[in-house]
Scaffold this motif. Structure first.
Motif, PDB file in Angstrom:
ATOM      1  N   ASN A 199       0.904  -1.080   0.098  1.00  0.00           N
ATOM      2  CA  ASN A 199       0.148  -0.094  -0.058  1.00  0.00           C
ATOM      3  C   ASN A 199       0.765   1.172  -0.127  1.00  0.00           C
ATOM      4  N   LEU A 200       1.882   1.135   0.508  1.00  0.00           N
ATOM      5  CA  LEU A 200       2.873   2.612   0.546  1.00  0.00           C
ATOM      6  C   LEU A 200       4.105   2.265  -0.511  1.00  0.00           C
ATOM      7  N   ALA A 229      -3.256  -2.819  -2.171  1.00  0.00           N
ATOM      8  CA  ALA A 229      -2.394  -2.821  -3.292  1.00  0.00           C
ATOM      9  C   ALA A 229      -1.658  -3.797  -3.601  1.00  0.00           C
ATOM     10  N   GLY A 230      -1.912  -4.927  -3.056  1.00  0.00           N
ATOM     11  CA  GLY A 230      -1.391  -6.241  -3.259  1.00  0.00           C
ATOM     12  C   GLY A 230      -0.402  -6.636  -2.207  1.00  0.00           C
ATOM     13  N   ASN A 231       0.217  -7.759  -2.529  1.00  0.00           N
ATOM     14  CA  ASN A 231       1.528  -8.160  -1.759  1.00  0.00           C
ATOM     15  C   ASN A 231       2.651  -8.203  -2.696  1.00  0.00           C
ATOM     16  N   THR A 232       3.682  -8.497  -1.822  1.00  0.00           N
ATOM     17  CA  THR A 232       4.986  -8.296  -2.590  1.00  0.00           C
ATOM     18  C   THR A 232       4.967  -9.160  -3.928  1.00  0.00           C
ATOM     19  N   PRO A 233       5.134  -8.450  -5.001  1.00  0.00           N
ATOM     20  CA  PRO A 233       5.221  -9.219  -6.375  1.00  0.00           C
ATOM     21  C   PRO A 233       6.555 -10.281  -6.436  1.00  0.00           C
ATOM     22  N   ASP A 274      -3.438   2.907  -5.408  1.00  0.00           N
ATOM     23  CA  ASP A 274      -4.322   3.962  -5.887  1.00  0.00           C
ATOM     24  C   ASP A 274      -4.667   4.893  -4.791  1.00  0.00           C
ATOM     25  N   ARG A 275      -5.622   5.815  -4.870  1.00  0.00           N
ATOM     26  CA  ARG A 275      -6.026   6.482  -3.890  1.00  0.00           C
ATOM     27  C   ARG A 275      -6.558   5.841  -2.411  1.00  0.00           C
ATOM     28  N   ASP A 276      -7.223   4.948  -2.969  1.00  0.00           N
ATOM     29  CA  ASP A 276      -8.002   4.203  -1.818  1.00  0.00           C
ATOM     30  C   ASP A 276      -6.902   3.056  -1.213  1.00  0.00           C
ATOM     31  N   VAL A 302     -20.421   8.268  -0.368  1.00  0.00           N
ATOM     32  CA  VAL A 302     -19.349   8.915   0.287  1.00  0.00           C
ATOM     33  C   VAL A 302     -17.903   8.587  -0.076  1.00  0.00           C
ATOM     34  N   ASP A 303     -16.750   9.205   0.259  1.00  0.00           N
ATOM     35  CA  ASP A 303     -15.744   9.034  -0.261  1.00  0.00           C
ATOM     36  C   ASP A 303     -14.854   7.749   0.530  1.00  0.00           C
ATOM     37  N   ALA A 304     -14.489   6.603  -0.175  1.00  0.00           N
ATOM     38  CA  ALA A 304     -13.780   5.440   0.425  1.00  0.00           C
ATOM     39  C   ALA A 304     -12.532   5.846   1.323  1.00  0.00           C
ATOM     40  N   ARG A 305     -11.944   7.121   1.148  1.00  0.00           N
ATOM     41  CA  ARG A 305     -11.069   7.349   1.873  1.00  0.00           C
ATOM     42  C   ARG A 305     -11.511   7.853   3.268  1.00  0.00           C
ATOM     43  N   ASP A 306     -12.504   8.579   3.252  1.00  0.00           N
ATOM     44  CA  ASP A 306     -12.925   9.037   4.477  1.00  0.00           C
ATOM     45  C   ASP A 306     -13.548   7.890   5.388  1.00  0.00           C
ATOM     46  N   ILE A 307     -13.744   6.813   4.698  1.00  0.00           N
ATOM     47  CA  ILE A 307     -14.363   5.476   5.436  1.00  0.00           C
ATOM     48  C   ILE A 307     -13.078   4.841   6.223  1.00  0.00           C
ATOM     49  N   LEU A 308     -11.849   4.797   5.346  1.00  0.00           N
ATOM     50  CA  LEU A 308     -10.763   3.940   5.726  1.00  0.00           C
ATOM     51  C   LEU A 308     -10.064   4.993   6.835  1.00  0.00           C
TER      52      LEU A 308
END
Ligand SMILES: C[C@H](O)CC(=O)C(=O)O
Ligand SMILES: [Mn+2]
Length: 345
Positions: A199-200, A229-233, A274-276, A302-308
């Motif tokens: 994710n980062l 954003a998935g695992n280590t490729p 991505d943004r989420d 609502v914005d998924a980012r606000d939920i998270l």
């Protein structure tokens, strides 16, 4: 030369990214391709482990036993593992999985609750399984506490204990600190593992850091398919390890081909920060909440980012998926109060 043992999680963590909808044909093709790479272990099951197919976690496309049997038959040279979260999966589920051919069980608990793994690990040992402990959401828990939890898992029979960065929220120094803390606390015969989420954008760097700090088991997935954003490729990790002189036992070209030819065509959306999914890592939220939060965001406008962000503040853990809808409704109510509008459902 340093050597590490890789567990591929495409057919388990990757299930989150496809809403648990891999068909038997998908499982066959992916397991077959993985078998050819030489990877040591393939994990397969619902994204939330044995017994995960439910209204709370999402129904799987295929029956659990048929899915496991297909993977075991399609990867005759590779050990197959299943994930089990006590409370979602049972000892009976584990016994059924053994009948299907699994040889490794990975028992996952929240990072402060290792004690709920005792019965499952002891039963797993009696069944002759290789036993792995999985301390989820490790970013929430100090290194010293993780070490105590890992020692409990080792005392129940774990051959290996993982630091699991379920939220993809950890950076390299934290990985090094937490992996070294386990390495120092556990008996030498108990291995340390590391499971990342991207994710980062630092899953490969974090995994390498984990190896430098003493981890010898690392999770990865083809094309990084996994929650958030998935695992280590896998293919990227293998290439990076080759450059660093770390032996993975995985054939680089075959891993690249499996990723490109077999997994990418089956991805419903790009698995990237991505943004989420980036917000998951930023806010420290369980990666498998992503698609549930996206769904709730659309449903309640609502914005998924606000939920998270709100879930991150509340330090919500795995199993509290129902809080996603709760938070979405509260945000929608707040918005309706501010604008004088109505809540969509
Ligand atoms: C049930 C989770 O998806 C386990 C996992 O892979 C993680 O916590 O990360
Ligand atoms: Mn995961």
């Amino acid at each position: 030369m340093t050597a590490i043992r890789i567990t591929d999680v495409t057919l388990r963590d990757g299930m989150h990214a496809v809403r648990h909808q891999f068909s038997l044909e998908d499982a066959r093709a992916i397991a077959n391709a993985l078998d050819a790479t030489g990877v040591e272990i393939i994990e397969a099951s619902h994204g939330d482990g044995l017994g995960g197919s439910s209204i709370q976690y999402g129904f799987a496309k295929e029956d659990e036993e048929a899915y496991l049997r297909t993977v075991c038959e399609s990867a005759p040279n590779t050990k197959v593992a299943a994930l089990l979260l006590p409370g979602i999966g049972t000892v009976d589920d584990m016994k059924r999985a053994v009948d299907c051919g699994i040889r490794v069980i990975r028992v996952a608990t929240h990072s402060t609750e290792a004690d709920i793994s005792e019965e499952h690990m002891q039963e797993a040992r009696k069944l002759g399984l290789e036993v792995v402990g999985f301390l989820m959401l490790s970013h929430m828990t100090p290194a010293s506490v993780l070490a105590e939890e890992a020692k409990k898992m080792a005392s129940y029979g774990a051959h290996c204990v993982y630091i699991v960065d379920s939220a993809g929220a950890m950076l390299m120094d934290e990985v090094a600190e937490k992996v070294s803390s386990l390495r120092a606390a556990l008996p030498p015969e108990v291995e340390v593992g590391f499971h990342a989420h991207n994710n980062l954008g630092v899953s490969v760097a974090n995994s390498i850091e984990a190896v430098r700090a003493g981890a010898v088991r690392i999770d990865a997935s083809l094309a990084g398919l996994g929650a958030g954003a998935g695992n280590t490729p896998l293919e990227v990790l293998v290439a990076a390890c080759e450059k660093l002189g770390i032996d993975t036992g995985v054939d680089l070209y075959r891993a690249m081909d499996a990723s490109e030819d077999v997994v990418r065509p089956r991805m419903p959306r790009p698995v990237i920060p991505d943004r989420d999914s980036l917000t998951l890592g930023y806010a420290g939220v369980y990666s498998s909440f992503l698609l549930h939060a996206d769904h709730a965001a659309k449903r309640f406008g609502v914005d998924a980012r606000d939920i998270l962000l709100e879930l991150g503040k509340r330090k919500v853990v795995g199993g509290q998926e129902d809080m996603i809808v709760d938070v979405a409704v509260r945000l929608a109510q707040m918005h309706a109060r501010q604008t004088g509008g109505a809540i969509s459902t």
